[in-house]
Scaffold this motif. Structure first.
Motif, short mmCIF file in Angstrom:
data_model
loop_
_atom_site.label_atom_id
_atom_site.label_comp_id
_atom_site.label_asym_id
_atom_site.label_seq_id
_atom_site.Cartn_x
_atom_site.Cartn_y
_atom_site.Cartn_z
N ARG A 127 -11.21 8.88 -18.38
CA ARG A 127 -10.18 8.65 -18.06
C ARG A 127 -10.12 7.92 -16.59
N LEU A 128 -11.33 7.55 -15.62
CA LEU A 128 -11.03 7.65 -14.27
C LEU A 128 -9.95 5.98 -14.43
N CYS A 129 -9.13 6.12 -13.28
CA CYS A 129 -8.33 5.22 -13.10
C CYS A 129 -8.01 4.34 -11.52
N VAL A 130 -7.97 3.61 -10.96
CA VAL A 130 -7.12 3.39 -9.77
C VAL A 130 -6.55 1.98 -9.70
N HIS A 131 -5.00 1.91 -9.64
CA HIS A 131 -3.65 1.34 -9.19
C HIS A 131 -4.89 -0.32 -9.41
N PRO A 132 -4.32 -0.79 -10.37
CA PRO A 132 -5.01 -2.58 -9.16
C PRO A 132 -5.14 -2.99 -8.23
N ARG A 133 -4.15 -2.64 -7.39
CA ARG A 133 -4.03 -3.45 -5.97
C ARG A 133 -4.83 -2.54 -4.42
N LEU A 134 -5.43 -1.38 -5.30
CA LEU A 134 -6.55 -0.93 -4.32
C LEU A 134 -7.43 -0.35 -5.10
N GLN A 135 -7.74 -1.82 -6.11
CA GLN A 135 -9.68 -1.21 -6.33
C GLN A 135 -9.84 -2.03 -5.38
N GLY A 136 -11.67 -1.60 -5.55
CA GLY A 136 -12.10 -2.25 -4.39
C GLY A 136 -12.31 -2.04 -3.47
N HIS A 137 -11.73 -0.45 -3.10
CA HIS A 137 -11.89 -0.11 -1.79
C HIS A 137 -12.46 1.61 -1.52
N GLY A 138 -13.17 1.64 -2.96
CA GLY A 138 -13.74 2.42 -2.62
C GLY A 138 -13.09 4.21 -3.05
N LEU A 139 -11.43 3.70 -3.79
CA LEU A 139 -10.91 5.06 -4.02
C LEU A 139 -11.20 5.91 -5.43
N GLY A 140 -12.05 4.63 -6.30
CA GLY A 140 -12.65 5.54 -7.38
C GLY A 140 -13.63 6.41 -7.66
N ALA A 141 -14.73 6.02 -6.51
CA ALA A 141 -15.68 6.95 -6.00
C ALA A 141 -15.25 8.22 -5.63
N ARG A 142 -14.37 7.89 -5.03
CA ARG A 142 -13.61 9.21 -4.10
C ARG A 142 -12.91 10.23 -5.06
N LEU A 143 -12.33 9.11 -6.04
CA LEU A 143 -12.13 10.22 -7.23
C LEU A 143 -13.22 11.02 -8.15
N LEU A 144 -14.72 10.21 -8.51
CA LEU A 144 -15.11 10.06 -8.89
C LEU A 144 -16.09 12.18 -8.01
N ARG A 145 -16.37 12.18 -7.01
CA ARG A 145 -16.55 13.10 -6.44
C ARG A 145 -15.93 14.14 -6.47
#
Length: 167
Positions: free
Chosen positions: A84-102
């Protein structure tokens, strides 16, 4: 000056915001598969509260707003399950998903002694697959989820480096 996004453990008070964010973020996945009954869109608030109480759940906050989330648990063989990794659409593409995964990987390794990580994503979810492959995950199989979507299963060892350094 802008605010920084802070990643921390979710609390019971975050459940409603996480569920709303999850519903927003997984709309694009539902559209991709033509299936608006995918698991993240039909999860109940009580079910999410139970996950927050028993699993490792991290949220990303921009000020007071929850703008990202990820969950992790371990199974009986010590494999960390990330979902259930999810990032608000307006913040996608800035590395936040990778930070959450780590954050999920670190939490599962440190707090739950995970020796391996496993996650899954829909077979048409190219941006998710790119993120996971960049993070060192390799495809190990596929299965059809309860919601009928074909899922790609990916894994990596907990000790696998995310990058290679050279001197």
């Amino acid at each position: 000056m802008g605010m920084s996004v802070i990643i921390s453990a979710a609390t019971a008070q975050d459940a409603e915001e996480v569920l709303k964010l999850q519903y927003l973020c997984f709309q694009s996945e539902a559209e991709l598969y033509g299936n608006y009954r995918i698991d993240p869109l039909v999860q109940s608030l009580d079910s999410l509260r139970a996950e927050i109480a028993t699993q490792l759940v991290f949220v990303a906050r921009l000020g007071d707003e929850v703008v990202g989330s990820v969950r992790g648990s371990t199974d009986q063989d010590g494999t960390g399950q990330i979902g259930r990794l999810c990032v608000h659409p307006r913040l996608q593409g800035h590395g936040l998903g990778a930070r959450l995964l780590r954050a999920a990987e670190s939490g599962l390794a440190d707090e739950r002694a995970a020796t391996r990580f496993r996650l899954q994503t829909g077979h048409r979810s190219e941006s998710n697959l790119r993120l996971y492959r960049r993070a060192g995950y390799a495809q190990v199989g596929n299965e059809t989820g309860r919601d009928g979507v074909r899922m790609i299963l990916l894994e990596k060892d907990a000790a696998a480096p995310d990058y290679v350094a050279s001197a």
